[in-house]
Design an enzyme around this catalytic site. Structure first.
Site, PDB file in Angstrom:
ATOM      1  CG  HIS A 168      16.219  15.603  -8.787  1.00 40.11           C
ATOM      2  ND1 HIS A 168      15.393  14.897  -7.940  1.00 40.11           N
ATOM      3  CD2 HIS A 168      16.551  14.743  -9.780  1.00 40.11           C
ATOM      4  CE1 HIS A 168      15.244  13.660  -8.396  1.00 40.11           C
ATOM      5  NE2 HIS A 168      15.926  13.539  -9.509  1.00 40.11           N
ATOM      6  CG  HIS A 207      10.353   9.816 -11.340  1.00 43.84           C
ATOM      7  ND1 HIS A 207       9.703   9.763 -12.544  1.00 43.84           N
ATOM      8  CD2 HIS A 207      11.555  10.367 -11.624  1.00 43.84           C
ATOM      9  CE1 HIS A 207      10.471  10.237 -13.510  1.00 43.84           C
ATOM     10  NE2 HIS A 207      11.612  10.606 -12.964  1.00 43.84           N
TER      11      HIS A 207
END
EC number: 6.3.5.3
Length: 749
Positions: A55, A104
């Site tokens: 990420h 998200h």
């Protein structure tokens, strides 16, 4: 228990550390040891594990993403490009606009409300960190099957989280999408975007320069929520056999964020800040290492001075925590007192936690002992880079050969009418007002266009009418059939949506959502999508200002459809000249711009009527998209059209239905020569729009299209209280409205 200091680590090389549990591979851990010349301390291991996660480090995607910088030249509007918190473009009159879209996804599946809320909070802090005042947010969403019980858990929570956080911040939500597909059942996509406005001279960057300058952590206290958070959650596939990741989801406080915004902007206005970084994924690990590595020196941090909500947190947990509403500023010593006074005025906790040094190391201390001694670049920028193996999937040819153009079509006018009703009532095509009504779309008083318009539009200068528009688009079904073309179709649709509202497209941001990079099929999809997007941006002249990669959207062997979401930002000189989608004036003529072909691969019709995915997606002609955009922008500016709607998901009949219902006026349509009614209504050929033209402007408009070489076909007139396809069927607007508007409330209200 002995504190694991740098000295202790050097003296105890054989101590076993939980590198695998923190997401590092064996060779990555070996590389950390090689960089340090010893084993890491627990605190150093925590930093490397979050910063080298997929990420944060983009370790599987870097090799492909570099095409954006290599292929696509920056245009004159670009002020800040890839590599900063968000891109910045010049929109004229001394104004700059910053915008970005991020994911998200994983946190929102685990805890829908907080996952989505903190997604909004995080993207807004990226905008603040550039020096801008946030002015709007957007929310591209992908959910599982609309009828699945778990979708009823996830979607309402996500919508409540986005609305709850954005509404409390006082930011209008002006755009986005909601798409349902079973492929997202275990991996819903919650992408969040934001736009901010500033003057050119107010741009700020994330760097720590000037030895002796103080490092100030301000905002909320650091807690145990979000330890590992997005950095770890989003860096592996979901697996039911693993422990719950619920504690890793961050908890948001929008009222604290609102104070943080005002506090930060006041500090900017007084020129108190040398460098700034928000604390998002990887928390303090990210903020300290990125500020130090982007600056001209090193940094020394006293971790004891970090304000805590939980006094039992270990140094590792403090460094990994992704507690929300926190930022890190670098401030000259003589300005510290004033900076702290502004924070106190806004009731924002602020603490000097360190200073910039004249060395080249990031040094962190705890209880007087050194627990971190690293080159910050090795943490923030020199993580692993993987050239993952990829290959065209063995099933791709069979999927493309399963031609949607050969599916059974309606046998008569009654079936055609029935399929139109079925299409406009399907969850993906149905009205999304149940979602958007939970958002404040008009707070601040500068919203010019918002859902369900083609693009959201915000006025940024009351006196001149200067405004910006943004659209986000992405069709995972097209990308599954052909990821290269699918990515270009996403770009083209977003570009077209901005132009249809009258704004000139300037630049893009992207959010690239894919399955596991360890699967060669997925990596092929990713590589092809990047190649398609880079080639498309080159042809359209829209540079990539930044974006986000979200991988591991996969449960077991089941990956999502490749879903590149593209946000296009455009500028309009005077928002009074914008073009809405609504048909409002009886007697206006309806014109179809572009070519209509038999193109049903990945179409809404093939999905809704046949539950089918196969064939090839529509062809892309980016030169035609540019021409169409120029015509739409000119016609809007010069008052030749009163409404425009791009043709995409659901084809002409979907666009006309939406425009009729939006304006409360019906339409009489005539099937053009050379087309059958079915293709005319349902084709999803790209590069098309439908416009309503005042009769007084017909000649001027058609002459312009003819002179520029854009196909233009008169297909009807705004008239009555029904959708009347002459020679085929009539659908009263009341019946269309019921079908279109009752689906989503029926499923989720």
């Amino acid at each position: 228990m002995t504190l694991d200091t740098v000295k202790h680590a050097a003296e105890t090389p054989d101590v076993k550390l939980p590198w695998a549990e923190l997401g590092l591979k064996e060779d990555e851990y070996a590389r950390v040891r090689e960089i340090l010349g010893r084993r890491p301390t627990g605190a150093e291991l925590a930093m490397y594990s979050v910063m080298w996660s997929e990420h944060c480090s983009y370790k599987s995607s870097k090799v492909h993403l570099k095409q954006f910088g290599e292929k696509v030249p920056e245009n004159d509007a670009m002020l800040v490009g890839i590599g900063e918190n968000a891109g910045v473009v010049d929109v004229g009159q001394g104004y700059a606009v910053t915008f970005k879209v991020e994911s998200h996804n994983h946190p929102s599946y685990v805890e829908p409300y907080q996952g989505a809320a903190t997604g909004v909070g995080g993207i807004v802090r990226d905008i603040i960190a550039m020096g801008a005042r946030p002015v709007a947010v957007v929310d591209p969403l992908r959910m599982g099957d609309a009828h699945h019980p778990d979708t009823k858990r996830v979607l309402p929570g996500v919508v409540a989280g986005i609305g709850g956080y954005g509404n409390c911040l006082g930011l209008p939500n002006i755009g986005g999408e909601l798409v349902f597909d079973a492929c997202y059942q275990g991996n819903p996509l919650v992408n969040a975007g934001a736009i901010g406005v500033m003057r050119h001279e107010d741009i700020h960057l994330a760097k720590a320069s000037g030895p002796g300058n103080k490092v100030i952590l301000y905002g909320a206290r650091t807690g145990g929520d979000g330890i590992g958070g997005a950095s770890i959650l989003a860096s592996e596939t979901f697996d039911d056999s693993k422990p719950s990741k619920r504690p890793a989801v961050q908890v948001g406080d929008p009222f604290q964020e609102k104070l943080l915004i005002e506090c930060t902007l006041e500090a900017f206005a007084e020129k108190l800040v040398v460098g700034i970084q928000d604390l998002g994924a990887a928390g303090l690990s990210c903020a300290t290492s990125e500020l130090a590595s982007n600056g001209s020196g090193g940094m020394r941090v006293e971790l004891d001075d970090v304000p805590l909500r939980d006094s039992t947190l270990t140094p590792e947990e403090i460094l990994m925590s992704e507690s929300q509403e926190r930022m890190c500023a670098v401030v000259e010593p003589e300005k510290v007192e004033r900076f702290l006074a502004i924070c106190e005025k806004w009731d924002v906790i602020a603490t000097v936690v360190g200073e910039v040094t004249d060395g080249d190391r990031l040094e962190i201390f705890w209880h007087g002992e050194q627990i971190v001694d690293v080159d910050p670049r090795t943490v923030a920028h020199d993580g692993p880079v993987y050239e993952r193996p990829y290959a065209r999937p063995s099933w791709q040819d069979a999927l493309q050969a399963d031609d949607a153009n050969k599916l059974a079509r309606p046998a008569n006018a009654a079936e055609l009418r029935e399929q139109v009703l079925k299409l406009v009532a399907a969850p993906n095509q149905a009205a999304k007002s149940w979602v958007t009504d939970q958002y404040d779309r008009f707070v601040q008083g500068n919203t010019v266009l918002a859902q369900p318009e083609d693009s959201g539009m915000i006025r940024i200068n009351e006196e001149t009418g200067l405004g910006v528009a943004i659209a986000t688009d992405g069709n995972g079904r097209f990308a599954k059939l052909d990821p290269y073309t699918g990515a270009q179709l996403a770009l083209a649709e977003s570009y077209r949506n901005v132009a249809a509202s009258g704004a000139k497209p300037l630049a893009i941001s992207d959010c690239l959502n894919f399955g596991s990079p360890e699967d060669p099929d997925v990596m092929w999809q990713f590589a092809e999508a990047i190649r398609g997007l880079a080639d498309g941006c080159l042809e359209l002249g829209t540079p990539v200002t930044g974006g986000n990669v979200s991988l591991y959207n996969q449960t077991g062997e089941a990956a999502i459809h490749p879903t590149p979401v593209v946000a296009v930002l455009g500028v309009i000189d005077d928002v009074a000249r914008r073009t809405p989608i609504a048909f409002e004036e009886e007697g206006q003529l309806l014109y179809l711009l572009g070519d209509t072909r038999e193109e049903f691969g990945g179409s809404a019709w093939s999905q809704v009527v046949h539950g089918h995915l196969g064939g090839l997606p529509p062809k892309v002609d980016l030169a035609r998209e540019k021409l169409l955009a120029e015509i739409l922008i000119s016609a809007s500016r010069d008052g030749m059209i009163d409404a425009a709607h791009d043709l995409s998901d659901g084809g002409l009949v979907q666009a006309v239905t939406e425009s009729c219902l939006r304006g409360g006026k019906g339409a009489r349509l005539v099937v053009p020569d050379g087309l059958d009614a079915f293709t005319f209504l349902f084709s999803e050929s790209a590069g098309r729009a439908v416009v309503s033209v005042p009769r007084s402007e017909e000649l001027r408009f058609t002459d312009m299209c003819g002179a520029r070489g854009l196909p233009v076909t008169r297909v009807g007139v705004v008239d009555g209280e029904a959708l009347d396809v002459q020679g085929e069927f009539t659908l009263p607007l009341s019946e269309l409205r019921t079908a279109h508007e009752e689906t989503i409330p029926g499923l989720f209200a």
